[in-house]
Design an enzyme around this catalytic site. Sequence first.
Site, PDB file in Angstrom:
ATOM      1  N   LYS A   1       2.009  -3.112   6.117  1.00 55.76           N
ATOM      2  CA  LYS A   1       2.360  -2.787   4.736  1.00 55.76           C
ATOM      3  C   LYS A   1       3.827  -2.393   4.581  1.00 55.76           C
ATOM      4  CE  LYS A   1      -1.707  -3.678   3.073  1.00 55.76           C
ATOM      5  NZ  LYS A   1      -1.891  -4.845   2.185  1.00 55.76           N
TER       6      LYS A   1
ATOM      7  N   TYR B   1      -2.139  -0.966  10.330  1.00 55.96           N
ATOM      8  CA  TYR B   1      -2.166  -1.151   8.886  1.00 55.96           C
ATOM      9  C   TYR B   1      -0.813  -0.834   8.260  1.00 55.96           C
ATOM     10  CZ  TYR B   1      -3.924  -0.883   4.082  1.00 55.96           C
ATOM     11  OH  TYR B   1      -4.135  -1.080   2.743  1.00 55.96           O
TER      12      TYR B   1
ATOM     13  N   SER C   1       0.858  -1.178   0.000  1.00 53.93           N
ATOM     14  CA  SER C   1       0.000   0.000   0.000  1.00 53.93           C
ATOM     15  C   SER C   1       0.887   1.218   0.000  1.00 53.93           C
ATOM     16  CB  SER C   1      -0.902   0.001   1.242  1.00 53.93           C
ATOM     17  OG  SER C   1      -1.535   1.261   1.440  1.00 53.93           O
TER      18      SER C   1
END
Length: 271
Positions: free
Chosen positions: A158, A154, A141
Site C-alpha cells: 500500500k 500489506y 489504504s
Amino acid sequence: MTAADRVANRIAVVTGGASGIGLGIAEALTAAGATVVIADIEEGPLASAAARIGADAVRVDVSDAASVQSLADTVRERFGRIDIVCNNAGVGHLAPFSDLTLADFRWVLGVNLWGVIHGMSTFLPIVQETSDAGWIVNTASMAGLFDAPGMAAYAASKFAVVAVSETIAQELELAGSAVGVSVLVPGLVNTAIANSERNRPDAVRGAPPQLDQIPPGRALDPRHVGELVVEAIRAGDRYIVTHPEMLPIVRDRHARIEAAFEAAALAEQTP
C-alpha cells in the site's frame, strides 16, 4: 467543463468490483450516471453484483498483465472509450514478519501493487487517447500512510501504491494531461478482505495468517466510500480519505521523520 461531467455519462471500470469497496464505488458511479463495468476474479459474485446494480461484468485476474489487457480490450470494443478506471482489487494478509513467507509477499504484492501497475500501464494510455476528462483512482489504504505490527507485506504494497499514484499524478500534471489520478486511503470498511485467502492461488499458497483480527475502528459502509470516490473525481482531489480521525497517527509518523531530519541538521552544525 462542469465537475459532474467527469462522472455522468462516462464509461468506468472498477476492479475488485464484485464486493466490498469496489462494489460500493460501482454503485456510486452508477447512481451518478456513469456506465460501469465491474471486474473481479470471483465469477459467481461478479455476475450477481452486476445483475443487481445494472453493470457489465468481465472476469479479471489483476495480478496477470494479459488478463488486465483482455479486460481493457473488451471494454474498449464494447463502448469505444474508457473515462474512469478504479484499480481497486486487493487482498489482505496480516502476520508478524517472522511468520510471513516469500509466497505471502508474492501474493499480496502481486494483487495489491502489481494489480495497480498493470491497471495503470494498460488503461492509462487508453484513457488518455479516448477521454477528454479521464480519471484514475488507485486504492491504497491507511496502511499506505503509516505502519503497524503484522503489516509488513500489506503495508509494503500500500505504501508503494501511494508512491506510484503520487508520481504518475505529478507527471500527468507536468505534461498538461486531461487525465488525473487520485489515491484512495481507506481505514476500516465493512468488506470481506479478512477472508482474502479464499481467492489465493495454489502457486503462492502459504501459511494461514497469524493475526486474524482486523484492527478495531469505525467501520464504514462501502457505498459511503464509493460516494467519497465520486465526489473526489468530480473535485479533482489527489487524496481520498475516509477516516479523518486517523490523522494523529499519520502526524506522529511524520513527526518522527521530521525529528530525524532536525537531528541530522543539528549534527552537521555541531563542531
